[in-house]
Scaffold this motif. Structure first.
Motif, short mmCIF file in Angstrom:
data_model
loop_
_atom_site.label_atom_id
_atom_site.label_comp_id
_atom_site.label_asym_id
_atom_site.label_seq_id
_atom_site.Cartn_x
_atom_site.Cartn_y
_atom_site.Cartn_z
N ALA A 128 0.82 -1.21 0.00
CA ALA A 128 0.00 0.00 0.00
C ALA A 128 0.85 1.26 0.00
O ALA A 128 0.45 2.30 -0.53
CB ALA A 128 -0.93 0.00 1.20
N ALA A 129 2.06 1.19 0.58
CA ALA A 129 2.92 2.37 0.69
C ALA A 129 3.31 2.93 -0.67
O ALA A 129 3.60 4.14 -0.80
CB ALA A 129 4.17 2.03 1.49
N TRP A 130 3.34 2.09 -1.70
CA TRP A 130 3.76 2.55 -3.02
C TRP A 130 2.62 3.16 -3.84
O TRP A 130 2.86 3.71 -4.93
CB TRP A 130 4.38 1.39 -3.81
N ALA A 131 1.39 3.08 -3.33
CA ALA A 131 0.24 3.51 -4.12
C ALA A 131 0.31 4.98 -4.54
O ALA A 131 0.09 5.30 -5.72
CB ALA A 131 -1.06 3.24 -3.35
N PRO A 132 0.59 5.94 -3.64
CA PRO A 132 0.64 7.33 -4.09
C PRO A 132 1.69 7.58 -5.17
O PRO A 132 1.48 8.36 -6.10
CB PRO A 132 0.97 8.10 -2.81
N LEU A 133 2.83 6.91 -5.07
CA LEU A 133 3.89 7.11 -6.06
C LEU A 133 3.46 6.63 -7.44
O LEU A 133 3.55 7.39 -8.41
CB LEU A 133 5.16 6.37 -5.62
N ILE A 134 2.97 5.41 -7.54
CA ILE A 134 2.67 4.89 -8.87
C ILE A 134 1.32 5.39 -9.39
O ILE A 134 1.06 5.35 -10.60
CB ILE A 134 2.74 3.36 -8.92
N GLU A 135 0.46 5.89 -8.49
CA GLU A 135 -0.80 6.47 -8.94
C GLU A 135 -0.57 7.85 -9.57
O GLU A 135 -1.11 8.14 -10.64
CB GLU A 135 -1.76 6.60 -7.77
N HIS A 136 0.22 8.67 -8.92
CA HIS A 136 0.39 10.06 -9.37
C HIS A 136 1.60 10.26 -10.26
O HIS A 136 1.67 11.27 -10.98
CB HIS A 136 0.46 10.98 -8.15
N PHE A 137 2.54 9.32 -10.24
CA PHE A 137 3.75 9.44 -11.07
C PHE A 137 3.99 8.11 -11.77
O PHE A 137 5.02 7.44 -11.55
CB PHE A 137 4.95 9.83 -10.21
N PRO A 138 3.05 7.69 -12.62
CA PRO A 138 3.17 6.36 -13.24
C PRO A 138 4.41 6.19 -14.10
O PRO A 138 4.86 5.07 -14.32
CB PRO A 138 1.89 6.25 -14.07
N ASP A 139 4.99 7.30 -14.59
CA ASP A 139 6.15 7.17 -15.46
C ASP A 139 7.40 6.70 -14.71
O ASP A 139 8.40 6.36 -15.34
CB ASP A 139 6.44 8.48 -16.19
N VAL A 140 7.34 6.66 -13.37
CA VAL A 140 8.51 6.14 -12.66
C VAL A 140 8.67 4.64 -12.91
O VAL A 140 9.74 4.07 -12.62
CB VAL A 140 8.44 6.41 -11.14
N LEU A 141 7.64 4.00 -13.44
CA LEU A 141 7.73 2.59 -13.80
C LEU A 141 7.87 2.41 -15.31
O LEU A 141 7.69 1.30 -15.82
CB LEU A 141 6.49 1.83 -13.30
N ALA A 142 8.22 3.50 -16.00
CA ALA A 142 8.28 3.43 -17.46
C ALA A 142 9.38 2.49 -17.95
O ALA A 142 9.26 1.90 -19.03
CB ALA A 142 8.51 4.83 -18.03
N SER A 143 10.44 2.34 -17.19
CA SER A 143 11.53 1.44 -17.56
C SER A 143 12.22 0.98 -16.29
O SER A 143 12.13 1.64 -15.25
CB SER A 143 12.52 2.14 -18.49
N PRO A 144 12.93 -0.15 -16.34
CA PRO A 144 13.56 -0.67 -15.13
C PRO A 144 14.55 0.29 -14.48
O PRO A 144 14.75 0.24 -13.26
CB PRO A 144 14.28 -1.94 -15.62
N ASP A 145 15.15 1.18 -15.28
CA ASP A 145 16.16 2.09 -14.73
C ASP A 145 15.62 3.49 -14.47
O ASP A 145 16.38 4.45 -14.35
CB ASP A 145 17.38 2.16 -15.63
N ALA A 146 14.30 3.62 -14.34
CA ALA A 146 13.70 4.93 -14.07
C ALA A 146 13.76 5.30 -12.59
O ALA A 146 13.47 6.44 -12.23
CB ALA A 146 12.25 4.97 -14.56
N VAL A 147 14.11 4.35 -11.74
CA VAL A 147 14.14 4.58 -10.29
C VAL A 147 15.54 4.26 -9.77
O VAL A 147 16.07 3.18 -10.03
CB VAL A 147 13.10 3.73 -9.55
N LEU A 148 16.10 5.21 -9.03
CA LEU A 148 17.36 5.00 -8.33
C LEU A 148 17.02 4.69 -6.88
O LEU A 148 16.67 5.58 -6.11
CB LEU A 148 18.25 6.24 -8.43
N ASN A 149 17.08 3.41 -6.53
CA ASN A 149 16.73 2.96 -5.20
C ASN A 149 18.01 2.90 -4.36
O ASN A 149 18.79 1.95 -4.46
CB ASN A 149 16.05 1.59 -5.27
#
Length: 567
Positions: A134-155
């Motif tokens: 549930a913690a990831w819901a606001p991120l992927i709901e409002h900024f869906p492009d962060v999942l656009a490619s595997p390297d779109a997120v620096l974890n």
């Protein structure tokens, strides 16, 4: 399918989004009957663990209500449970839980000692994963492009180990960010955003404790990608990133040009990107994340506590429109609150995960401390957190203090305000939250800005002891501004803590003193700790620094030789 392929698979992404939103909806549904949810969680943990050594000793089979539970089990800390935990870590079955721990999370806590937090499959399934997804819901709901490619997120916190340390029974003893939840608990969808990036598993050999080098290698790879989001959880890690970019800049550019990683051949040379990076440095002087990743959208980390002092300006370094989404109010031991929308700092109590009790933060917690239930909490009050869950922690004082922001959907929304430990030299009983609020008050009244702050009590042969505040102003302060800020800080501390005000009035504490540091002082201190071998996730902002070695490392002053720092 490897991690990169998984994060590029449209069907996997669809299933991931569905799971995230389903868990958020399940939590929101639970808000319709929070009291009933708490009763069910209590009944479940009692029934499941009644036959354990701990359950038998404390009469779990006879407990029916929360009041029964309170009478049977004292409020306790890790130290109280440690003998039981060590038995489980040694391989003994049915100690705290009927489920054998699969992993033991490590947690540094406020003392730096490495705890062993038992993590069972049942705990993960009923307590951890629901809030975690549930913690990831606001991120992927409002900024869906962060999942656009595997390297779109620096974890930044993702740090898998091929040969993890273990307990005496052979179970992994690692940080939560070092566990493959898919392999350990059969939850392949639980892999976090960014775990499919090229830097998620480093392709060159590097020792497990060379954390600074691992951070460098990931940054060196990330500058060749279109990063849209940075995940840090610990905000000090996010704050360190701009500093590290400039610290390692010549090496990064050279390796991009040469196609090397840690000095070893890795990929085709990229002279065009290297030239572009050099132009950015020439044009801007100080290279910022926004220059390298112009399509950055969001940061995901804790946004309260000391981070509230520096996060607004830090966000701007990543981009003018970058959002800072709050990570859950949680610890290695378990969850407390999770943000279900874009609130800047508060998370809704996870009523279906654990049994929650609270106590007035201005009181010291003890075994018999009277506690409140969630529906009894008042807005704008600070509370100690005590929780119990099926994973074997019972009436556990996690050591965090939260503030009730409001009540939404039938449950309190909470923000983390700091650790429960106090600074109490002369009866002032100061908590993190009180000092941070006082700092904000003085900053707001003067229009000044800080990049971070810490304090300690300074002894003097000629006057009463007093607090010295080491501060890193964003820009240089004039002397009259510093004097005004210090006087306002003193007043605000008196408003926040009656004990502080009394100690000042009676002369048991002197007026606070200011020790200005350069803007990067706290970042250098953070980097030095990481380079010494401490995992970055565990190098957190620390307000009270009475340890002379910590103070000397931060300020360059030996407090034993500068005891008269307070004027």
């Amino acid at each position: 399918m490897n991690s990169a392929e998984a994060w590029a698979d449209p069907d996997r992404l669809r299933r991931y989004r569905e799971r995230v939103f389903a868990e958020r909806q399940a939590l929101r549904t639970a808000f319709a009957d929070p009291v009933g949810q708490q009763r069910r969680v209590l009944a479940d943990l009692l029934e499941f663990n009644a036959g354990t050594a701990y359950g038998k000793q404390h009469g779990f089979a006879r407990i029916r209500t929360l009041d029964d539970f309170r009478r049977a089990v004292p409020v306790q800390t890790y130290t109280d449970l440690e003998p039981w935990i060590e038995r489980a870590a040694g391989g003994e079955a049915d100690v705290l839980t009927a489920d054998r721990p699969a992993v033991f999370f490590t947690s540094s806590g406020s003392t730096g000692a490495h705890k062993k937090i038992p993590v069972t499959p049942r705990f993960m399934r009923t307590t951890f994963f629901p809030f975690y997804y549930a913690a990831w819901a606001p991120l992927i709901e409002h900024f869906p492009d962060v999942l656009a490619s595997p390297d779109a997120v620096l974890n930044l916190k993702h740090d898998p180990l091929t040969d993890p340390p273990t307990t005496a029974s052979g179970r992994p003893h690692v940080g939560a960010s070092q566990v493959d939840f898919g392999a350990a608990f059969g939850e392949p969808l639980s892999a976090e955003p960014g775990t499919g990036a090229p830097w998620a598993r480093l392709a060159v050999p590097v020792a497990a404790d060379r954390h600074a080098e691992k951070m460098y290698l990931r940054l060196r790879l990330a500058v060749e990608s279109d990063v849209r989001c940075v995940i840090g959880i610990n905000p000090a890690m996010v704050a360190a990133l701009p500093y590290q970019l400039n610290l390692w800049w010549p090496r990064i550019v050279k390796e991009v040009r040469d196609g090397t990683l840690g000095g070893l051949p890795h990929r085709p040379p990229n002279p065009d990107r290297a030239t572009e990076l050099e132009r950015l440095a020439h044009r801007h002087g100080t290279v910022r994340p926004s220059h390298i990743w112009p399509r950055m959208r969001a940061l995901f980390c804790w946004t309260t506590g000391l981070a509230s002092l520096y996060l607004p300006r830090l966000r701007a370094e990543f981009g003018p429109d970058v959002a800072a989404l709050p990570a859950p109010v949680a610890a290695s031991e378990g969850p407390v609150g999770v943000a279900l929308d874009r609130h800047s700092g508060a998370g809704s109590l996870v009523v279906n995960a654990a049994v929650y009790e609270f106590a007035d933060a201005d009181r010291d917690l003890g075994p018999d401390t009277a506690t409140l239930q969630p529906h009894e909490l008042e807005t704008d009050r600070d509370y100690h957190v005590v929780f119990s869950h099926v994973g074997g922690l019972y009436r556990y004082a996690v050591g965090d203090v939260v503030r009730v922001v409001d009540h939404r959907g039938g449950v309190p929304r909470l923000e983390y305000t700091g650790r429960a430990n106090r600074s109490d030299h002369a009866g002032e009983r100061l908590r993190d939250a009180q000092v941070i609020r006082a700092l904000h008050s003085a900053l707001d009244a003067t229009g000044l800005e800080l990049r971070n702050a810490a304090c300690r009590v300074t002894e003097s042969a000629h006057r009463a002891p007093g607090y010295t505040f080491a501060v890193a102003p964003r820009t240089e302060w004039r002397q009259d501004e510093s004097d005004r800020f210090t006087a306002l800080l003193d007043e605000a501390l008196g408003r926040e803590s009656a004990g502080y005000g009394t100690a000042r009035t009676e002369g048991r504490l002197s007026a606070p003193a200011l020790l200005p540091l350069d803007p990067d002082a706290f970042l250098r201190d953070w980097q030095a700790q990481v380079e010494s071998g401490v995992r970055p996730t565990q190098v957190k902002d620390r307000l009270f620094r009475q340890d002379p070695r910590q103070w000397a490392r931060l300020t360059g002053q030996d407090p034993e030789r500068h005891g008269a720092a307070a004027p």
